[in-house]
Design an enzyme around this catalytic site. Structure first.
Site, PDB file in Angstrom:
ATOM      1  N   GLN A   1       0.980  -1.485  -0.155  1.00  0.00           N
ATOM      2  CA  GLN A   1       0.549  -0.245   0.302  1.00  0.00           C
ATOM      3  C   GLN A   1       0.887   1.206   0.001  1.00  0.00           C
ATOM      4  O   GLN A   1       1.303   1.124  -1.207  1.00  0.00           O
ATOM      5  CB  GLN A   1      -0.999   0.010   1.344  1.00  0.00           C
ATOM      6  CG  GLN A   1      -1.800  -1.323   1.143  1.00  0.00           C
ATOM      7  CD  GLN A   1      -2.910  -1.275   2.324  1.00  0.00           C
ATOM      8  OE1 GLN A   1      -3.513   0.050   2.388  1.00  0.00           O
ATOM      9  NE2 GLN A   1      -2.808  -2.436   2.400  1.00  0.00           N
ATOM     10  N   ASP A   2       0.954   2.482   1.470  1.00  0.00           N
ATOM     11  CA  ASP A   2       1.874   3.147   1.064  1.00  0.00           C
ATOM     12  C   ASP A   2       3.409   2.187   2.181  1.00  0.00           C
ATOM     13  O   ASP A   2       3.588   1.699   2.913  1.00  0.00           O
ATOM     14  CB  ASP A   2       1.538   4.499   1.904  1.00  0.00           C
ATOM     15  CG  ASP A   2       1.013   4.486   2.861  1.00  0.00           C
ATOM     16  OD1 ASP A   2       0.831   4.855   3.838  1.00  0.00           O
ATOM     17  OD2 ASP A   2       0.907   2.989   3.863  1.00  0.00           O
ATOM     18  N   PRO A   3       3.978   3.117   1.793  1.00  0.00           N
ATOM     19  CA  PRO A   3       6.046   2.800   2.900  1.00  0.00           C
ATOM     20  C   PRO A   3       6.019   2.928   3.896  1.00  0.00           C
ATOM     21  O   PRO A   3       5.093   3.750   4.613  1.00  0.00           O
ATOM     22  CB  PRO A   3       6.628   4.184   2.386  1.00  0.00           C
ATOM     23  CG  PRO A   3       5.725   4.532   0.595  1.00  0.00           C
ATOM     24  CD  PRO A   3       3.961   4.336   0.701  1.00  0.00           C
TER      25      PRO A   3
END
Length: 244
Positions: A72-74
Site C-alpha cells: 500500500q503506502d511506504p
C-alpha cells in the site's frame, strides 16, 4: 516531462519503465503530484528518500518482471522505507507484517528466517515489490494517498499486464485485490489472499503457502522459480520499528 516540471519532480523511473510510462510522466496530474511531494519535502520529512522512490523499478526492469507483489503506502518510520514494498533497510528490524511473511515463508518452503528484512534479493530476481502509493509523510500513514500516486501505479499494473510473457500477481488484502480489474487474468496468474498484517494473518495468510504457489505458477509458465531464501547480512537490527 517538461523542463519546468522536471525541476520539481521526483527522479523519474529508470530504464525501460521510463519509456513504457512516458505518457503518465508527461500528464498534468503527474506534474501536480510532483509539486505536492516537493512541497511536502520542503515542509518536513518524507519517506522514502528522494533517491529511493523508484528503487523497485531500478532493481526490477519491466522486461524482467515475472512476479508482482502489491503493498500500500511506504513504511513511515526512520530507516524503514527504501522504495521496495514491504521491505526495510538492513539494520532495521522487520515490522510485524514483514515478520509474518517471513514466518509463512519458513513454514511454506522451509526457508531460514534471516537477520534482516531487506527484500532486495527478490527484486533482483524479477519480483516487482510495488506500493500503490510511493511516498508518505514521516509518522503519518496514508498521508500521500489520493494525491495521484494511485493513478500512476495503476498504469504500472496495466503496463505489466500488457507484457507478452505471463506474470504472477500476488494480491494480498482488500485494497490489493481491487486491482484485479487492471490485470488480464486470462494471460496472467492472479493469486488472491489474506494480507499478512497482524490484524489478518491468522485469518488465512498463515498456511496459505503463497510463495510455493507463486513458484508453481512460474514453473508452469516456463519461468525459473524464485529463490525466496534471504541471506543473513550480519547487520544488527538496531533501529526499532513502529507496529504495522
Amino acid at each position: 516531462m517538461t523542463a519546468a516540471t522536471s525541476r520539481i519532480a521526483e527522479p523519474a523511473p529508470p530504464n525501460d519503465w521510463a519509456r513504457a510510462l512516458a505518457a503518465e510522466l508527461a500528464a498534468p496530474y503527474f506534474a501536480d503530484l510532483c509539486a505536492f511531494v516537493a512541497t511536502e519535502r520542503a515542509a518536513g520529512v518524507v519517506f522514502p528518500p528522494e533517491d529511493k522512490v523508484y528503487a523497485a523499478f531500478e532493481r526490477t526492469p519491466l522486461e524482467r518482471v515475472k512476479v508482482v507483489i502489491l503493498g500500500q503506502d511506504p513504511y513511515h518510520g526512520p530507516g524503514q522505507a527504501h522504495g521496495l514494498a514491504l521491505s526495510v533497510e538492513p539494520g532495521t528490524a522487520a515490522p510485524p507484517t514483514l515478520a509474518n511473511m517471513l514466518k509463512e515463508l519458513s513454514t511454506d518452503l522451509g526457508c531460514k528466517i534471516p537477520d534482516n528484512g531487506c527484500l532486495l534479493p527478490w527484486a533482483e530476481q524479477g519480483v516487482l515489490l510495488l506500493n500503490t502509493v510511493l511516498t508518505v509523510r514521516a509518522g503519518e500513514p496514508n498521508s500521500h494517498r489520493g494525491k495521484g500516486w494511485e493513478r500512476f501505479t495503476d498504469a504500472v499494473i496495466r503496463t505489466v499486464s500488457a507484457k507478452e510473457q505471463p506474470v504472477v500477481f500476488a494480491l494480498w488484502g482488500g485494497p490489493a485485490r481491487k486491482k484485479k480489474a487492471l490485470i488480464d487474468a486470462d494471460r496472467h496468474a492472479v493469486l488472491e489472499g489474506v494480507h499478512p498484517s497482524p490484524l489478518a494473518a491468522f485469518a488465512g495468510f498463515f498456511g496459505s503457502r503463497p510463495f510455493s504457489r507463486i513458484n508453481e505458477r512460474l514453473v508452469a509458465f516456463g519461468h525459473a522459480p524464485i529463490d525466496w531464501q534471504l541471506p543473513d547480512l550480519g547487520v544488527p537490527s538496531t533501529r526499532r520499528v513502529r507496529p504495522r
